[in-house]
Design a protein around this motif. Sequence first.
Motif, short mmCIF file in Angstrom:
data_model
loop_
_atom_site.label_atom_id
_atom_site.label_comp_id
_atom_site.label_asym_id
_atom_site.label_seq_id
_atom_site.Cartn_x
_atom_site.Cartn_y
_atom_site.Cartn_z
N GLU B 75 0.84 -1.20 0.00
CA GLU B 75 0.00 0.00 0.00
C GLU B 75 0.88 1.25 0.00
N ARG B 76 1.94 1.22 0.80
CA ARG B 76 2.85 2.37 0.89
C ARG B 76 3.52 2.66 -0.46
N ASP B 77 3.89 1.60 -1.17
CA ASP B 77 4.53 1.77 -2.48
C ASP B 77 3.51 2.12 -3.57
N GLY B 78 2.23 2.13 -3.21
CA GLY B 78 1.20 2.49 -4.19
C GLY B 78 0.84 1.34 -5.13
N LEU B 79 1.03 0.10 -4.67
CA LEU B 79 0.76 -1.06 -5.52
C LEU B 79 -0.62 -1.65 -5.27
N VAL B 80 -1.14 -1.44 -4.05
CA VAL B 80 -2.52 -1.85 -3.74
C VAL B 80 -3.23 -0.72 -3.01
N THR B 81 -4.55 -0.71 -3.11
CA THR B 81 -5.35 0.20 -2.29
C THR B 81 -6.06 -0.62 -1.23
N ARG B 82 -6.32 0.01 -0.10
CA ARG B 82 -6.97 -0.64 1.02
C ARG B 82 -8.27 0.12 1.28
N THR B 83 -9.38 -0.58 1.22
CA THR B 83 -10.67 0.06 1.42
C THR B 83 -11.37 -0.56 2.64
N VAL B 84 -11.79 0.29 3.56
CA VAL B 84 -12.48 -0.20 4.76
C VAL B 84 -13.97 0.12 4.62
N THR B 85 -14.80 -0.91 4.65
CA THR B 85 -16.25 -0.72 4.57
C THR B 85 -16.82 -0.94 5.97
N PRO B 86 -17.61 0.05 6.48
CA PRO B 86 -18.07 -0.01 7.87
C PRO B 86 -19.22 -0.99 8.10
N THR B 87 -18.99 -2.25 7.76
CA THR B 87 -19.95 -3.31 8.11
C THR B 87 -19.66 -3.75 9.54
N VAL B 88 -20.43 -4.69 10.05
CA VAL B 88 -20.13 -5.24 11.38
C VAL B 88 -19.89 -6.75 11.25
N PRO B 89 -18.64 -7.24 11.41
CA PRO B 89 -17.43 -6.45 11.62
C PRO B 89 -16.98 -5.76 10.32
N VAL B 90 -16.07 -4.82 10.41
CA VAL B 90 -15.64 -4.06 9.23
C VAL B 90 -15.05 -4.99 8.16
N THR B 91 -15.29 -4.63 6.90
CA THR B 91 -14.72 -5.39 5.79
C THR B 91 -13.53 -4.59 5.23
N VAL B 92 -12.37 -5.25 5.14
CA VAL B 92 -11.19 -4.59 4.58
C VAL B 92 -10.88 -5.27 3.25
N THR B 93 -10.90 -4.46 2.17
CA THR B 93 -10.70 -5.00 0.84
C THR B 93 -9.43 -4.43 0.22
N TYR B 94 -8.70 -5.29 -0.46
CA TYR B 94 -7.48 -4.86 -1.15
C TYR B 94 -7.65 -5.04 -2.65
N GLU B 95 -7.05 -4.09 -3.40
CA GLU B 95 -7.18 -4.13 -4.86
C GLU B 95 -5.89 -3.61 -5.47
N LEU B 96 -5.48 -4.19 -6.60
CA LEU B 96 -4.29 -3.71 -7.29
C LEU B 96 -4.54 -2.32 -7.87
N THR B 97 -3.57 -1.43 -7.76
CA THR B 97 -3.61 -0.17 -8.50
C THR B 97 -3.10 -0.47 -9.92
N GLU B 98 -3.10 0.56 -10.77
CA GLU B 98 -2.55 0.34 -12.13
C GLU B 98 -1.08 -0.03 -12.06
N LEU B 99 -0.37 0.64 -11.14
CA LEU B 99 1.06 0.35 -10.96
C LEU B 99 1.23 -1.09 -10.46
N GLY B 100 0.37 -1.49 -9.53
CA GLY B 100 0.41 -2.85 -9.00
C GLY B 100 0.13 -3.89 -10.08
N LEU B 101 -0.79 -3.52 -10.97
CA LEU B 101 -1.14 -4.43 -12.07
C LEU B 101 0.06 -4.63 -13.00
#
Lengths: 135, 135
Positions: B75-101
Amino acid sequence: MATRNAAQKRAQAKVEYNAFLAGCPSRQLLDRISDKWVVLVLCALGDGPMRYSEIARLLAGVSQKMLTQTLRSLERDGLVTRTVTPTVPVTVTYELTELGLSLHQMTRGLRDWAQANMGEVLANVEKYDAQEVLP
Amino acid sequence: MATRNAAQKRAQAKVEYNAFLAGCPSRQLLDRISDKWVVLVLCALGDGPMRYSEIARLLAGVSQKMLTQTLRSLERDGLVTRTVTPTVPVTVTYELTELGLSLHQMTRGLRDWAQANMGEVLANVEKYDAQEVLP
């Protein structure tokens, strides 16, 4: 049932290698080749055979222990050959095998990617670290 | 002489990145991406976004500490994004950025190479180890 030799068993098992599985030998192989010194040694040898001393000079900062260990592991996996010529002092030359050359395509891509995208990654790191210190 | 900003300086310095040099940032970047967990996480995310728990399950044997550390570094290198969805419990999703791809192309190649050539490497290792014990 006919007895199968080790090579036949391996050939049959080929399609089953899966690095996501902890116990799969391809996980251990991936661990051995996912290493910056392996990547840099293969990049270096991509231009042709090199003497040990030449590799050591090109890979600035590598310790003798680490380079020797890396080359031995590559030789064991059949990725490089090691040739000793009885000069005084002896000349030790390393060269990619065909298998090593096929891996070289991948590791060179990794090295080239790092060099080509360094600016973008540095910008991302700056941005990430700036966010981290926000209240 | 005009003042150059950091981005311009980086752009000008771009051609000079050389992972063979110990002090070059691309050496450190190569070190971060030459890692089996990075390779496997990028392979996993190549098929689309994944929840933390899904990645943990797919990458058999990875510790929570190691996976968290790997994802944070990506995430720090900008290769993935981290998305937190406020469900119960919270859902944390990771996805490749264009650079990561773009890096995924390389690391997938490395993983595929390991799986495809495992049989040949195992045979080489057997041969090497047999020679080692010769008198």
